[in-house]
Design an enzyme around this catalytic site. Structure first.
Site, PDB file in Angstrom:
ATOM      1  N   ASP A 133      -6.530  -1.325  -1.855  1.00 25.24           N
ATOM      2  CA  ASP A 133      -6.003  -2.461  -1.073  1.00 25.24           C
ATOM      3  C   ASP A 133      -4.472  -2.460  -1.045  1.00 25.24           C
ATOM      4  O   ASP A 133      -3.861  -3.204  -0.283  1.00 25.24           O
ATOM      5  CB  ASP A 133      -6.525  -3.793  -1.638  1.00 25.24           C
ATOM      6  CG  ASP A 133      -6.118  -4.061  -3.085  1.00 25.24           C
ATOM      7  OD1 ASP A 133      -5.550  -3.157  -3.736  1.00 25.24           O
ATOM      8  OD2 ASP A 133      -6.367  -5.187  -3.568  1.00 25.24           O
ATOM      9  N   TYR A 157       3.221   5.041  -4.529  1.00 19.15           N
ATOM     10  CA  TYR A 157       1.767   5.237  -4.618  1.00 19.15           C
ATOM     11  C   TYR A 157       1.077   4.733  -3.356  1.00 19.15           C
ATOM     12  O   TYR A 157       0.310   5.461  -2.709  1.00 19.15           O
ATOM     13  CB  TYR A 157       1.204   4.507  -5.847  1.00 19.15           C
ATOM     14  CG  TYR A 157      -0.304   4.331  -5.820  1.00 19.15           C
ATOM     15  CD1 TYR A 157      -1.159   5.433  -5.873  1.00 19.15           C
ATOM     16  CD2 TYR A 157      -0.880   3.057  -5.743  1.00 19.15           C
ATOM     17  CE1 TYR A 157      -2.548   5.267  -5.843  1.00 19.15           C
ATOM     18  CE2 TYR A 157      -2.270   2.886  -5.713  1.00 19.15           C
ATOM     19  CZ  TYR A 157      -3.092   3.992  -5.764  1.00 19.15           C
ATOM     20  OH  TYR A 157      -4.465   3.837  -5.719  1.00 19.15           O
ATOM     21  N   LYS A 161      -1.082   6.706  -0.395  1.00 19.44           N
ATOM     22  CA  LYS A 161      -2.477   6.404  -0.058  1.00 19.44           C
ATOM     23  C   LYS A 161      -2.588   5.982   1.409  1.00 19.44           C
ATOM     24  O   LYS A 161      -3.542   6.342   2.100  1.00 19.44           O
ATOM     25  CB  LYS A 161      -3.028   5.299  -0.972  1.00 19.44           C
ATOM     26  CG  LYS A 161      -3.251   5.710  -2.420  1.00 19.44           C
ATOM     27  CD  LYS A 161      -4.286   6.808  -2.616  1.00 19.44           C
ATOM     28  CE  LYS A 161      -5.697   6.354  -2.348  1.00 19.44           C
ATOM     29  NZ  LYS A 161      -6.693   7.413  -2.716  1.00 19.44           N
TER      30      LYS A 161
END
Ligand code: NAD
Ligand code: TYD
Length: 350
Positions: A133, A157, A161
């Site tokens: 999320d 990060y 993603k």
């Protein structure tokens, strides 16, 4: 129908629970666990299935295109569930490139290997990408992340993603690959590497070490028990519609400081310490750079369309988790001493 499913990152925290669920629940499937065994990969997580006839482990880095081709050929891979990733935000702040290499370059390599192997019949195979999320960015007061929320990643990060999610959708659109993506909230549970908040605190409380709380501990995370995430992945894999995205979460928001206090209180009880002993270990430290304030998933779509919902309340999940860490001191000792990294050499031949 029989399938040969490649699960990447299966020696990690979530991946190992997914591998165990698939190996045990689907004896007709061959499960090929592909993992590079970085610091986060731990084959001790998989002891209970390592001798199963439908389980194979291959030590391969998803950055290695040739080896990926070989794995697809040798094992006649029919489907992919992709979890391999660099997963820790703090590490992404000190070494962003490692995250680009595995999460972006590695994912594109894997997409290419699948596309090549499945060239004739792309519509018969599924590439399932497991994401977070955190790609949606940071919420302030009120509101939830929906599948339609615009991407707004804030950390190296989450940026890596987000990029990997975009590539998966681009391959679906451009090459007509059958893909599905799920974006899950923070997981907790057994086998969680003790660099992340919950296992780090459990380990430190046990050893009477300081509990580092970033900033004022006001940041909010939405926590889901790892086995419920594994069940959700099973559901999306079998029932999800190709081309769709599913948000996974348990509507379970907690401020960090409240989680840390809860862990202190429960562990004082379990360890027979006077109430308030562990709370004294709480130490407020410098905040994480660019620290996202709040994550919160709206999981209505997966609940309504696929019939998945969490099986555990947070209080139960936390009890199970603490009990697991207290009963599995060996696992923690091997992780802290580094001995877990010898498991491959001593149990598998190159
Ligand atoms: P983890 O760090 O525990 O495990 C990652 C695994 O990937 C390890 O076994 C590691 O050895 C392997 N790996 C890393 N780089 C690799 C490479 N180049 N080639 C092959 N294998 C490699 O991560 P996790 O917490 O289990 O997360 C798994 C997936 O779920 C990730 O994609 C993550 O983004 C996603 N996710 C995690 C959470 C969470 O709370 N942990 C929440 C939502 C989504
Ligand atoms: P973490 O477990 O690293 O997951 P993520 O960053 O993916 O959400 O961190 C969870 C929350 O806890 C996050 O707001 C950062 C905070 N945190 C601390 O306060 N202290 C710590 O030592 C760690 C590792 C995290």
């Amino acid at each position: 129908m029989s399938k040969n499913i490649l699960i990447t990152g299966g020696a990690g925290f979530i991946g190992s629970h997914v591998v165990k669920l698939f190996v045990k629940n689907y004896p007709d499937y061959q499960i090929i666990n592909l993992d590079a065994l970085t610091y986060a990969g731990n084959l001790e997580n998989l002891k209970e299935v390592e001798n199963s006839p439908n389980y194979t482990f291959v030590k391969v880095d998803i950055q290695d295109a040739e080896k990926l081709d070989e794995v697809f050929r040798t094992h006649q891979i029919t489907d992919v569930i992709h979890l391999a990733a660099e997963s820790h935000v703090d590490r992404s702040i000190s070494d962003p490139l490692a995250f680009v290499k595995t999460n972006v370059f590695g994912t594109v390599n894997l997409l290419n290997a699948a596309k090549k192997a499945w060239a004739e019949k792309l519509d018969e195979h599924l590439f399932y990408h497991v994401s977070t999320d955190e790609v949606y960015g940071s919420l302030h007061d009120g509101g939830f992340f929906l599948e339609s929320t615009a991407y707004d990643p804030q950390s190296p990060y989450s940026a890596s993603k987000a990029a990997s999610d975009h590539f998966v959708r681009a391959y679906a659109n451009t090459y007509k690959m059958r893909t599905v993506i799920s974006n899950c909230s923070n997981n907790y549970g057994p086998n969680h590497f003790p660099e992340k908040l919950i296992p780090l605190c459990i380990n430190n409380i046990k050893n009477m070490k300081p509990l580092p709380v970033y900033g004022k501990g006001e940041n909010v995370r939405d926590w889901l028990f790892v086995k419920d995430h594994a069940r959700a992945i099973d559901t999306v894999f079998h029932k999800g519609k190709a081309g769709e995205t599913y948000n996974i979460g348990g509507f379970n928001e907690w401020k960090n400081i409240d989680i840390v206090r809860l862990l202190c209180q429960k562990m004082d009880e379990k360890l027979g310490r006077p109430s308030g002993t562990s709370e004294k270990l709480i130490t407020f430290v410098k905040d994480r750079a660019g620290h996202d304030l709040r994550y919160a998933i709206d999981a209505t779509k997966i609940q309504k369309e696929l019939g998945w919902e969490p099986s555990l309340q947070f209080e139960e999940g936390i009890e199970i988790t603490i009990d697991w860490y207290l009963a599995n001191q060996d696992w923690l000792d091997h992780v802290t001493s580094g001995a877990y990294q010898d498991y491959y050499a001593s149990h598998y031949s190159e």
